[in-house]
Design an enzyme around this catalytic site. Structure first.
Site, PDB file in Angstrom:
ATOM      1  N   ASP A 282      62.256  84.017  24.962  1.00 29.65           N
ATOM      2  CA  ASP A 282      62.521  85.124  24.028  1.00 29.65           C
ATOM      3  C   ASP A 282      63.934  84.969  23.452  1.00 29.65           C
ATOM      4  O   ASP A 282      64.832  85.748  23.755  1.00 29.65           O
ATOM      5  CB  ASP A 282      62.357  86.448  24.799  1.00 29.65           C
TER       6      ASP A 282
HETATM    7  C1  SPV Z   1      60.774  93.269  23.578  1.00 31.34           C
HETATM    8  O1  SPV Z   1      59.736  93.797  23.997  1.00 31.34           O
HETATM    9  O2  SPV Z   1      60.826  92.120  23.149  1.00 31.34           O
HETATM   10  C2  SPV Z   1      62.037  94.038  23.564  1.00 31.34           C
HETATM   11  C3  SPV Z   1      62.248  95.091  24.563  1.00 31.34           C
HETATM   12  O3  SPV Z   1      62.889  93.708  22.769  1.00 31.34           O
HETATM   13  S1  SPV Z   1      63.124  94.357  25.866  1.00 31.34           S
HETATM   14  O4  SPV Z   1      62.340  93.262  26.391  1.00 31.34           O
HETATM   15  O5  SPV Z   1      63.356  95.383  26.881  1.00 31.34           O
HETATM   16  O6  SPV Z   1      64.407  93.870  25.344  1.00 31.34           O
HETATM   17 MG    MG Z   2      62.573  91.828  21.909  1.00 29.61          MG
END
Ligand code: SPV
Ligand code: MG
Length: 282
Positions: free
Chosen positions: A54
């Site tokens: 991510d």
């Molecule tokens: C996501 O779901 O990608 C978010 C929320 O940005 S978090 O993972 O808590 O950052």
């Molecule tokens: Mg996110």
């Protein structure tokens, strides 16, 4: 929808099937039928579902292509997790694309450089953007919109990065003044106290623009408690993918152990049901 409901609930989206679950699932309660109001286009679960970290490694075209597939088979609103929004010059095009597609809102977070997931907090290097630069991004996004319907919500990472409540409040004021249609405040604490404090401070602005919370860490908090403090949208950001993964892993292991599939059948959707799950398959 924001005008007529006390709080809206969104759930993570990572493919059209997850979208269909969000679209269709409902439960009967003493207060009536309860369902999800919309889908959260999570960067974490979209990236994870494709085996990528991510870190904005999935480009906007790939993210948008998934949303396009989802929108072909669903009708509920989508809030898109636009990560940092990228370069200001690029963000303008992202806004136009999302708006054209029928996405309802984008949330951009006030980080810069290589984005890491917020829930790492200060365990990894994460850089918060300057207030000035992030306001420019909000303004550029708002100017790029073709209609008044699309919303750009500014996400504040001050609590995630231990920059303190005053910084969060200062940023919220600045981002709203720059034209943000709402604020998302994030926290990685188990206790919702800092979120509650932010809610109180936020309502003192008297702005009435939507406030968004993502209770992944502070998961004991109820929607009613958040609504009472003025939160307008609650996002369950990763729960569908987190439930699917252990189930799939367990099935794979059960087949390996038994050298056949009979032992896992009981936990699976019957073959007849998978054939009829999607209308028009027959
Ligand atoms: C996501 O779901 O990608 C978010 C929320 O940005 S978090 O993972 O808590 O950052
Ligand atoms: Mg996110």
């Amino acid at each position: 929808m924001l005008k007529v409901k006390p709080i809206l609930r969104f759930l993570d989206l990572h493919n059209p099937l997850s979208g269909l679950i969000i679209e269709k699932v409902s439960v009967d309660t003493p207060e009536g039928k309860r369902e999800f109001d919309g889908m959260w286009g999570s960067s974490l679960t979209d990236s994870t579902a494709r085996g990528k970290p991510d870190i904005e490694a999935l480009d906007v075209s790939a993210r948008v292509s998934m949303l396009n597939d989802v929108l072909e088979v669903t009708t509920k609103p989508i809030i898109y997790d636009a990560d940092t929004g990228g370069q200001i010059e690029h963000f303008k095009f992202t806004v136009r694309t999302l708006e054209r597609l029928g996405v309802s809102a984008a949330i951009i977070e006030d980080k810069t450089g290589l984005k890491k997931n917020s829930l790492f907090g200060t365990d990894v290097e994460q850089t918060q953007d300057s207030i000035e630069a992030f306001c420019q991004k909000i303004k550029a996004g708002k100017q790029a919109q073709a209609t008044d319907d699309f919303m750009i919500i500014a996400r504040i990472e001050s609590l995630i990065l231990d920059k303190g409540m005053e910084d969060a409040v200062k940023r919220a004021k600045a981002y709203l003044a720059a034209g943000a249609d709402g604020i998302m405040i994030h926290s990685r604490k188990k206790d919702p106290a800092e979120i509650f404090e932010f809610c109180e401070r936020y309502r003192e602005f008297g702005e009435n623009k939507p406030l968004v919370a993502v209770p992944t860490s502070f998961n004991m908090v109820t929607e009613d408690e958040l609504a009472d403090r003025g939160v307008n949208i609650v996002i369950y950001a990763n729960h569908l993918l987190r439930s699917a993964y252990p189930a799939m892993l367990n099935t794979a292991k059960t087949i390996l152990i038994n050298k056949r599939s009979a032992e896992c059948d009981e936990q699976l959707l019957p073959v007849k049901d998978i054939l009829e799950l999607i209308p028009g398959t027959k």
